[in-house]
Write a protein that holds these residues in place. Structure first.
Motif, PDB file in Angstrom:
ATOM      1  N   LEU A  44       0.833  -1.205   0.000  1.00 25.32           N
ATOM      2  CA  LEU A  44       0.000   0.000   0.000  1.00 25.32           C
ATOM      3  C   LEU A  44       0.866   1.252   0.000  1.00 25.32           C
ATOM      4  N   SER A  45       0.390   2.253  -0.706  1.00 23.51           N
ATOM      5  CA  SER A  45       1.039   3.555  -0.684  1.00 23.51           C
ATOM      6  C   SER A  45       0.478   4.380   0.461  1.00 23.51           C
ATOM      7  N   GLY A  46       1.286   5.306   0.935  1.00 21.05           N
ATOM      8  CA  GLY A  46       0.803   6.279   1.909  1.00 21.05           C
ATOM      9  C   GLY A  46       0.406   7.548   1.182  1.00 21.05           C
ATOM     10  N   GLY A  47       0.379   8.642   1.918  1.00 19.03           N
ATOM     11  CA  GLY A  47      -0.011   9.912   1.328  1.00 19.03           C
ATOM     12  C   GLY A  47      -1.527  10.058   1.231  1.00 19.03           C
ATOM     13  N   SER A  48      -1.956  11.120   0.571  1.00 20.98           N
ATOM     14  CA  SER A  48      -3.392  11.443   0.503  1.00 20.98           C
ATOM     15  C   SER A  48      -4.076  10.916  -0.755  1.00 20.98           C
ATOM     16  N   THR A  49      -3.319  10.759  -1.841  1.00 22.48           N
ATOM     17  CA  THR A  49      -3.959  10.399  -3.118  1.00 22.48           C
ATOM     18  C   THR A  49      -4.759   9.102  -3.051  1.00 22.48           C
ATOM     19  N   PRO A  50      -4.236   8.049  -2.390  1.00 18.26           N
ATOM     20  CA  PRO A  50      -4.963   6.766  -2.435  1.00 18.26           C
ATOM     21  C   PRO A  50      -6.177   6.674  -1.504  1.00 18.26           C
ATOM     22  N   GLY A  76       4.590   0.255   1.469  1.00 21.43           N
ATOM     23  CA  GLY A  76       5.778   0.661   0.712  1.00 21.43           C
ATOM     24  C   GLY A  76       6.686   1.554   1.521  1.00 21.43           C
ATOM     25  N   ASP A  77       6.085   2.297   2.431  1.00 20.24           N
ATOM     26  CA  ASP A  77       6.892   3.115   3.337  1.00 20.24           C
ATOM     27  C   ASP A  77       6.031   3.546   4.515  1.00 20.24           C
ATOM     28  N   GLU A  78       6.694   4.077   5.518  1.00 22.20           N
ATOM     29  CA  GLU A  78       5.971   4.481   6.719  1.00 22.20           C
ATOM     30  C   GLU A  78       6.703   5.656   7.354  1.00 22.20           C
ATOM     31  N   ARG A  79       5.909   6.534   7.913  1.00 23.66           N
ATOM     32  CA  ARG A  79       6.509   7.597   8.729  1.00 23.66           C
ATOM     33  C   ARG A  79       6.781   6.986  10.088  1.00 23.66           C
ATOM     34  N   PHE A  80       7.950   7.319  10.689  1.00 20.85           N
ATOM     35  CA  PHE A  80       8.319   6.675  11.953  1.00 20.85           C
ATOM     36  C   PHE A  80       7.633   7.392  13.110  1.00 20.85           C
ATOM     37  N   SER A  88       0.452   8.619  10.287  1.00 22.06           N
ATOM     38  CA  SER A  88       0.802   7.225   9.997  1.00 22.06           C
ATOM     39  C   SER A  88       0.135   6.704   8.733  1.00 22.06           C
ATOM     40  N   ASN A  89       0.913   6.117   7.844  1.00 24.10           N
ATOM     41  CA  ASN A  89       0.341   5.490   6.651  1.00 24.10           C
ATOM     42  C   ASN A  89      -0.496   4.266   7.019  1.00 24.10           C
ATOM     43  N   TYR A  90      -0.067   3.577   8.071  1.00 22.85           N
ATOM     44  CA  TYR A  90      -0.839   2.422   8.549  1.00 22.85           C
ATOM     45  C   TYR A  90      -2.216   2.894   9.018  1.00 22.85           C
ATOM     46  N   LEU A 149       1.863   2.987  -5.620  1.00 20.86           N
ATOM     47  CA  LEU A 149       2.853   4.016  -5.317  1.00 20.86           C
ATOM     48  C   LEU A 149       2.290   5.399  -5.626  1.00 20.86           C
ATOM     49  N   GLY A 150       2.665   6.367  -4.818  1.00 19.72           N
ATOM     50  CA  GLY A 150       2.406   7.764  -5.144  1.00 19.72           C
ATOM     51  C   GLY A 150       3.686   8.380  -5.679  1.00 19.72           C
ATOM     52  N   ILE A 151       3.638   9.645  -5.972  1.00 23.38           N
ATOM     53  CA  ILE A 151       4.824  10.369  -6.411  1.00 23.38           C
ATOM     54  C   ILE A 151       4.710  11.795  -5.893  1.00 23.38           C
ATOM     55  N   GLY A 152       5.810  12.338  -5.415  1.00 23.80           N
ATOM     56  CA  GLY A 152       5.806  13.724  -4.965  1.00 23.80           C
ATOM     57  C   GLY A 152       6.170  14.658  -6.109  1.00 23.80           C
ATOM     58  N   GLY A 155       9.460  14.118  -7.368  1.00 26.19           N
ATOM     59  CA  GLY A 155       9.709  12.819  -7.985  1.00 26.19           C
ATOM     60  C   GLY A 155       9.979  11.708  -6.999  1.00 26.19           C
ATOM     61  N   HIS A 156       9.865  11.972  -5.688  1.00 28.55           N
ATOM     62  CA  HIS A 156      10.045  10.857  -4.737  1.00 28.55           C
ATOM     63  C   HIS A 156       8.870   9.903  -4.853  1.00 28.55           C
ATOM     64  N   THR A 157       9.142   8.661  -4.489  1.00 26.13           N
ATOM     65  CA  THR A 157       8.091   7.658  -4.398  1.00 26.13           C
ATOM     66  C   THR A 157       8.395   6.775  -3.208  1.00 26.13           C
ATOM     67  N   ALA A 158       7.376   6.282  -2.543  1.00 23.08           N
ATOM     68  CA  ALA A 158       7.561   5.692  -1.213  1.00 23.08           C
ATOM     69  C   ALA A 158       8.379   6.721  -0.427  1.00 23.08           C
ATOM     70  N   SER A 159       9.457   6.285   0.219  1.00 23.60           N
ATOM     71  CA  SER A 159      10.332   7.296   0.837  1.00 23.60           C
ATOM     72  C   SER A 159      11.703   7.269   0.187  1.00 23.60           C
ATOM     73  N   PRO A 184      11.498  10.800  10.566  1.00 21.05           N
ATOM     74  CA  PRO A 184      12.242   9.696   9.938  1.00 21.05           C
ATOM     75  C   PRO A 184      11.267   8.762   9.225  1.00 21.05           C
ATOM     76  N   ARG A 185      11.759   8.088   8.178  1.00 25.96           N
ATOM     77  CA  ARG A 185      10.902   7.171   7.422  1.00 25.96           C
ATOM     78  C   ARG A 185      11.527   5.794   7.387  1.00 25.96           C
ATOM     79  N   ILE A 186      10.699   4.814   7.042  1.00 23.69           N
ATOM     80  CA  ILE A 186      11.163   3.478   6.649  1.00 23.69           C
ATOM     81  C   ILE A 186      10.609   3.252   5.249  1.00 23.69           C
ATOM     82  N   ALA A 207       0.956  20.193 -10.043  1.00 18.43           N
ATOM     83  CA  ALA A 207       2.273  20.321  -9.393  1.00 18.43           C
ATOM     84  C   ALA A 207       3.133  19.089  -9.645  1.00 18.43           C
ATOM     85  N   LYS A 208       2.502  17.958  -9.970  1.00 19.86           N
ATOM     86  CA  LYS A 208       3.251  16.717 -10.167  1.00 19.86           C
ATOM     87  C   LYS A 208       3.550  16.433 -11.642  1.00 19.86           C
ATOM     88  N   SER A 209       3.068  17.276 -12.534  1.00 21.81           N
ATOM     89  CA  SER A 209       3.157  16.932 -13.966  1.00 21.81           C
ATOM     90  C   SER A 209       4.599  16.828 -14.442  1.00 21.81           C
TER      91      SER A 209
HETATM   92  C1  6PG Z   1       4.153   8.995   1.995  1.00 23.54           C
HETATM   93  C2  6PG Z   1       4.063   8.330   0.671  1.00 23.54           C
HETATM   94  C3  6PG Z   1       4.648   9.210  -0.379  1.00 23.54           C
HETATM   95  C4  6PG Z   1       3.447   9.723  -1.142  1.00 23.54           C
HETATM   96  C5  6PG Z   1       3.806  10.896  -2.007  1.00 23.54           C
HETATM   97  C6  6PG Z   1       2.534  11.514  -2.617  1.00 23.54           C
HETATM   98  O1  6PG Z   1       4.420   8.334   3.007  1.00 23.54           O
HETATM   99  O2  6PG Z   1       3.874  10.213   2.018  1.00 23.54           O
HETATM  100  O3  6PG Z   1       4.469   7.095   0.619  1.00 23.54           O
HETATM  101  O4  6PG Z   1       5.551   8.607  -1.251  1.00 23.54           O
HETATM  102  O5  6PG Z   1       2.923   8.668  -1.947  1.00 23.54           O
HETATM  103  O6  6PG Z   1       4.441  11.867  -1.178  1.00 23.54           O
HETATM  104  O7  6PG Z   1       1.744  11.956  -1.536  1.00 23.54           O
HETATM  105  P1  6PG Z   1       0.275  12.566  -1.818  1.00 23.54           P
HETATM  106  O8  6PG Z   1      -0.559  11.433  -2.325  1.00 23.54           O
HETATM  107  O9  6PG Z   1      -0.182  13.044  -0.459  1.00 23.54           O
HETATM  108  O10 6PG Z   1       0.440  13.683  -2.833  1.00 23.54           O
END
Ligand code: 6PG
Length: 245
Positions: A44-50, A76-80, A88-90, A149-152, A155-159, A184-186, A207-209
């Motif tokens: 699973l991805s974190g962030g807001s998009t999913p 895929g990643d987690e905020r510590f 928390s992504n969880y 996966l998301g993308i910032g 261009g970051h993805t996961a952490s 910190p992230r994992i 902003a992500k284009s």
């Molecule tokens: C996180 C995510 C991170 C996220 C991107 C996009 O823990 O934040 O794993 O990689 O997918 O930052 O975040 P948004 O969906 O909030 O734009």
């Protein structure tokens, strides 16, 4: 109206808006899970998009269609931060859908957030290797069926964050990212992310284009562009993230 077309960096599904993107991605998720036999391992991805996508999975008609008893969840990643922390992504996934679908607790594998980030990364790597049955990933036997996966906008993805040493990590399955963000992230490393039958990137907003375009062209300046998938890659984009507005 969305359209699915083969393109650089995999197939793209361009939707009119984030809501249509979530509907298409949720339908794809259900179809892909049903098409796989046996256990379906999902990262699973974190962030807001999913969030909206996750919520759609927990409601009919999709809820009734998904083979929940065969699904196994990872991150895929987690905020510590503690698992009950709003960051928390969880917690986001539990609140969005995992708390209301029939998945056994032993098939949900949150990244640990106790001890130190480095120690937690080692423990999660041990969990993945126990489940996989080996301590070396085999390209012919992907660990994950579905990698979300998301993308910032950088261009970051996961952490996998620009400028961080983790971008060069090709042996560890999981790594700590002590800096680079508010906490910190994992994160799963590139080899682990790439060990997937299907990778779906989700991105909305203008902003992500630039990052989406660069990543899809394999531009290493964008960490998402360094992902060398073993399986299929699908980009779920709204028109803004696709640079069409
Ligand atoms: C996180 C995510 C991170 C996220 C991107 C996009 O823990 O934040 O794993 O990689 O997918 O930052 O975040 P948004 O969906 O909030 O734009």
């Amino acid at each position: 109206m969305s359209r699915a077309t083969p393109a650089i960096g995999g197939c793209e599904i361009i939707c009119d808006d984030p809501h249509e993107l979530s509907r298409h991605a949720a339908q794809w998720f259900a179809d892909t899970a049903n098409a796989r036999s046996g256990t379906v391992r999902i990262s699973l991805s974190g962030g807001s998009t999913p969030k909206e996508l996750y919520s759609l999975l927990a409601h009919d008609p999709l809820r009734a269609r998904i083979p929940w008893d065969r699904l196994e969840f990872f991150w895929g990643d987690e905020r510590f931060v503690p698992h009950d922390d709003p960051a928390s992504n969880y917690r986001m996934a539990v609140d969005s859908f995992l708390s209301s679908v029939p998945v056994a607790a032993e098939r949900i594998h949150p990244m640990p957030v106790d001890g130190t980030p480095e120690d937690a990364a080692i423990r999660y790597e041990a969990t993945l290797q126990r489940i996989y049955g080996r301590d070396a990933l085999d390209r012919t036997r992907p660990f994950f069926d579905i990698m979300l996966l998301g993308i910032g906008d950088d261009g970051h993805t996961a952490s996998l964050i620009p400028g961080e040493p983790v971008l060069e990590e090709r042996k560890r399955w999981v790594a700590a990212v002590p800096a680079g963000r508010a906490e910190p992230r994992i994160t799963l490393t590139y080899p682990t992310i790439e060990s997937s039958r299907s990778i779906a990137f989700l991105a909305t907003g203008a902003a992500k284009s630039a990052a989406v375009k660069g990543a899809r062209n394999g531009d290493a300046h964008f960490p998402a562009g360094r992902v060398k998938p073993h399986g299929e890659v699908i980009w779920f984009l709204d028109r803004a993230a696709a640079g069409q507005t």
